[in-house]
Design a protein around this motif. Structure first.
Motif, PDB file in Angstrom:
ATOM      1  N   ARG A   5     -29.500  20.496 -18.472  1.00  0.00           N
ATOM      2  CA  ARG A   5     -29.572  21.659 -19.325  1.00  0.00           C
ATOM      3  C   ARG A   5     -30.756  21.543 -20.273  1.00  0.00           C
ATOM      4  O   ARG A   5     -31.157  20.457 -20.656  1.00  0.00           O
ATOM      5  CB  ARG A   5     -28.283  21.816 -20.117  1.00  0.00           C
ATOM      6  N   THR A  10     -28.569  22.711 -25.658  1.00  0.00           N
ATOM      7  CA  THR A  10     -27.600  21.680 -26.003  1.00  0.00           C
ATOM      8  C   THR A  10     -27.778  21.172 -27.421  1.00  0.00           C
ATOM      9  O   THR A  10     -27.053  20.310 -27.860  1.00  0.00           O
ATOM     10  CB  THR A  10     -27.719  20.489 -25.043  1.00  0.00           C
ATOM     11  N   GLY A  12     -27.717  20.928 -31.487  1.00  0.00           N
ATOM     12  CA  GLY A  12     -26.581  21.144 -32.369  1.00  0.00           C
ATOM     13  C   GLY A  12     -25.879  19.834 -32.591  1.00  0.00           C
ATOM     14  O   GLY A  12     -26.010  18.924 -31.810  1.00  0.00           O
ATOM     15  N   ILE A  13     -25.127  19.746 -33.678  1.00  0.00           N
ATOM     16  CA  ILE A  13     -24.528  18.452 -33.966  1.00  0.00           C
ATOM     17  C   ILE A  13     -23.233  18.288 -33.197  1.00  0.00           C
ATOM     18  O   ILE A  13     -22.645  19.252 -32.739  1.00  0.00           O
ATOM     19  CB  ILE A  13     -24.303  18.254 -35.486  1.00  0.00           C
ATOM     20  N   ALA A  14     -22.824  17.045 -33.081  1.00  0.00           N
ATOM     21  CA  ALA A  14     -21.710  16.695 -32.208  1.00  0.00           C
ATOM     22  C   ALA A  14     -20.444  17.475 -32.541  1.00  0.00           C
ATOM     23  O   ALA A  14     -19.753  17.952 -31.660  1.00  0.00           O
ATOM     24  CB  ALA A  14     -21.443  15.211 -32.300  1.00  0.00           C
ATOM     25  N   GLN A  17     -20.012  20.694 -30.916  1.00  0.00           N
ATOM     26  CA  GLN A  17     -20.196  20.789 -29.476  1.00  0.00           C
ATOM     27  C   GLN A  17     -19.012  21.423 -28.764  1.00  0.00           C
ATOM     28  O   GLN A  17     -19.178  22.292 -27.930  1.00  0.00           O
ATOM     29  CB  GLN A  17     -20.468  19.407 -28.904  1.00  0.00           C
TER      30      GLN A  17
ATOM     31  N   ARG B  98     -21.218  13.253 -24.845  1.00  0.00           N
ATOM     32  CA  ARG B  98     -19.914  13.355 -25.506  1.00  0.00           C
ATOM     33  C   ARG B  98     -18.787  13.523 -24.476  1.00  0.00           C
ATOM     34  O   ARG B  98     -17.736  12.902 -24.590  1.00  0.00           O
ATOM     35  CB  ARG B  98     -19.924  14.527 -26.489  1.00  0.00           C
ATOM     36  N   LEU B 134     -25.362  12.161 -28.439  1.00  0.00           N
ATOM     37  CA  LEU B 134     -24.156  12.874 -28.017  1.00  0.00           C
ATOM     38  C   LEU B 134     -24.392  14.184 -27.277  1.00  0.00           C
ATOM     39  O   LEU B 134     -23.671  14.526 -26.356  1.00  0.00           O
ATOM     40  CB  LEU B 134     -23.254  13.141 -29.230  1.00  0.00           C
ATOM     41  N   THR B 135     -25.403  14.944 -27.697  1.00  0.00           N
ATOM     42  CA  THR B 135     -25.592  16.250 -27.062  1.00  0.00           C
ATOM     43  C   THR B 135     -26.538  16.190 -25.868  1.00  0.00           C
ATOM     44  O   THR B 135     -26.727  17.191 -25.182  1.00  0.00           O
ATOM     45  CB  THR B 135     -26.133  17.282 -28.067  1.00  0.00           C
ATOM     46  N   THR B 137     -27.689  15.173 -22.016  1.00  0.00           N
ATOM     47  CA  THR B 137     -26.919  15.030 -20.790  1.00  0.00           C
ATOM     48  C   THR B 137     -27.098  13.606 -20.287  1.00  0.00           C
ATOM     49  O   THR B 137     -28.170  13.009 -20.438  1.00  0.00           O
ATOM     50  CB  THR B 137     -27.386  16.008 -19.688  1.00  0.00           C
TER      51      THR B 137
END
Lengths: 364, 257
Positions: A5, A10, A12-14, A17, B98, B134-135, B137
């Motif tokens: 992606r 994607t 943005g903070i965790a 999500q 994540r 975390l964000t 892939t």
């Protein structure tokens, strides 16, 4: 081939999500459901007997027991809707959903976005079964003889592929694919022989069966496929979290408590039933199982719960539109739907691929 | 986490394709201790780990978790008893980091509360230093990043037994030390930890016990000082080494002259 992606999507903070991916799924599902209702309505309106949207809605309301002024007066219109058009639209919906969900499951258990039900021999087995029924003129099971033999052929081919490729309680994916190739080749040879041996009329029938068509779908047939599609999709939905774990690889999935072998057997049976039921009445409809899950994954990420839901809706939309085009593009003719699914799906898929490539800076 | 039962391999042998990969190995994985499994390539370390994980059936001998045979446990029961970090950690679809870490909670679905899940995930993310990933892939990560994410996934599984197959192989010096500190902390918290390592000095610095495998047999097991002797290493690895002491732990230095 893996799809990455774009970072912009994607970012943005965790903590944000999960809600954001849930929201994206919700948007996708609502959009697809809207598109499906619209496509079904258009499909019910357009045809050799023109019917107005009000008449379609009125007729449905009347059928569920709500008297209204919109319902068509003309019994021919009523008949066209309930005997010809609605069964065909319903068939398109459930066949599309069944094929796309089967494709998503197939890709999940192979861990490969290029897998499709044809890999394990469903299509060629079903085609061989149908060709046998046509050439030998088997009518023991009445008008459903071809469908029953097609389903049996598809299911039998999958079973054969699975049993042959299984050794010491395990199934290697590569062995499975190679066995599938062998069984497909054998099925192809069988069909070639039957085409050779058949008379002209049967030959034509076999060829057109393989091109796929929803022409002449009956309500009872559509109902049967609908039951299979709904139950099958529900099973796939239940198994979806395990498919997520399977993406980590067989060993890791096992370490996380998944009985991989049982999951794989169950899923292959599921694929055989879904695909077999769909092609039994409508013939081979190519591309849906391959391309729909792939598109949903590109748009919404690889988690399998939303993937299976999105695939069911997306497959239904694609086949309803393809069938609408199949019977309206050329006046008075019914084009092979398999040709149209590929014709629509192909360029759309390619556009997405190119966009994806641009966004991620290469064939990631 | 449930109370840690002991994991015991009793006279375990594994034959594959006419070869004996593990030969009569007996040992116990003890709660509260970090055991380093070392040995030359092909000595059977990963096979032993597979047997301890319950995914490989021993040809002879038994592996017991507490009183029960490990192979008799259901998949899900095993997944709540032990977590395994494998060497291969490819992910077939572009899941976010994540998502991958969260998958480690799968064995506890419907058993743990959302708060417990979040706490375990949060702790693992910090322990493996992956918060900034975390964000992303998973397929877009480097080898070392993947190894740390996979370790985080193993940590969130929150099992009394933790088996790590070469967790430091792809890591830089700093992260190697981090991972070994995490492993030691798990052991101090009462878990049984087994780590397959190639770096004998790293093993000596962190492990409570070292098991040395050679040709499928257990050549030695015991405290680092007892196992890492120049004689034994010369016999097993066919290389002459000096043992130097540094901050109380033995350092294994090959003689290169």
């Amino acid at each position: 081939m893996t799809v990455t992606r774009a970072p912009a999507e994607t970012a943005g903070i965790a903590a944000e999500q999960r809600p954001s991916s849930t929201r994206r799924t919700a948007v996708l599902v609502v959009a697809l459901a809207g598109a499906l209702v619209a496509a079904m309505l258009v499909s019910a309106i357009i045809g050799q007997v023109p019917i107005s949207p009000a008449e379609v809605v009125g007729s449905i309301l009347k059928a569920v027991g709500i008297p209204n002024a919109w319902a068509p007066e003309d019994p021919i219109t009523e008949a066209a809707l309930w005997i010809v058009r609605f069964p065909r639209v319903l068939m398109a919906v459930v066949v599309g959903a069944a094929l796309a969900v089967a494709g998503a499951v197939m890709q999940a258990i192979f861990g490969n976005p290029l897998a499709e039900p044809g890999v394990v021999g469903v299509s060629s087995g079903a085609a061989l079964g149908a060709a046998l029924a046509i050439v030998l003129g088997i009518t023991a099971l009445g008008s459903w003889s071809t469908a029953v033999l097609a389903f049996t052929g598809g299911f039998g081919a999958v079973l054969l592929v699975y049993l042959v490729s299984r050794s010491r309680g395990r199934t290697e994916v590569v062995t499975l694919i190679l066995t599938g190739i062998a069984v497909n080749a054998f099925g192809g040879a069988g069909i070639a022989f039957l085409l050779f041996a058949a008379d002209k009329a049967s030959r034509e029938q076999i060829v057109f069966w393989q091109l796929g068509s929803l022409n002449g779908s009956l309500g009872s047939e559509a109902g049967l496929v609908a039951i299979v599609a709904v139950l099958g999709s529900a099973v796939a939905w239940r198994l979806a979290p395990r498919y997520d774990l399977l993406a980590l690889g067989e060993r890791n999935a096992r370490h996380l408590g998944v009985n991989v072998e049982a999951l794989r057997v169950g899923s292959i049976v599921l694929v055989a039933v879904l695909t077999g039921a769909a092609v039994a009445f409508c013939g081979i409809i190519a591309f849906v199982g391959l391309v729909v899950p792939h598109i949903i994954r590109m748009v919404n990420g690889p988690r399998h719960r939303p993937l299976i839901l999105g695939s069911a809706l997306g497959g239904a939309v694609l086949v309803v539109i393809a069938d609408l085009l199949a019977r309206t593009l050329v006046w008075g003719a019914d084009l092979p739907i398999g040709m149209l699914t590929s014709l629509i799906g192909g360029p759309f898929f390619f556009t997405l691929l190119v966009r994806q490539r641009r966004a991620s800076g290469g064939w990631a | 986490m449930i109370a840690t039962p002991s994991l015991r391999a009793d006279r375990v042998s594994v034959d594959t394709g006419g070869r004996t990969i593990l030969d009569d190995v007996t040992f116990e994985v003890v709660p509260g201790a970090l055991l380093a499994l070392v040995g030359p390539n092909g000595a059977g370390k990963s096979t032993l780990l597979g047997v301890l994980a319950g995914e490989l059936a021993p040809s002879r001998g038994t592996v017991r978790l507490g009183e029960r045979r490990l192979r008799e446990l259901r998949h899900l029961e095993r997944s709540r008893a032990r977590a395994v970090l494998t060497q291969e950690n490819a992910v077939s679809f572009p899941f976010s980091v994540r998502d991958v870490v969260e998958m480690g909670r799968a064995p506890w679905a419907r058993l743990a509360s959302l708060a417990e899940d979040e706490a375990a995930i949060d702790a693992a993310i910090d322990a493996t230093d992956i918060r900034h990933l975390l964000t992303r892939t998973y397929p877009s990560l480097s080898g070392g990043e993947r190894a740390r994410v996979s370790l985080a996934r193993v940590l969130v599984q929150d099992t009394p037994i933790v088996l790590l197959d070469e967790p430091t192989a792809a890591l830089d010096l700093g992260h190697q030390e981090d991972v070994m500190r995490v492993a030691r902390r798990l052991a101090r918290a009462g878990r049984a930890v087994v780590v397959v390592l190639h770096d004998l000095s790293l093993a000596a610095a962190y492990a409570d016990r070292i098991a040395l495998l050679a040709d499928g047999r257990l050549a030695a097991i015991g405290a680092p000082d007892a196992v890492l002797t120049p004689e034994l290493i010369a016999r097993v690895y066919r290389v002459d080494v000096d043992i130097v002491r540094h901050e109380g732990a033995p350092l294994v230095v090959p003689r290169r002259a």
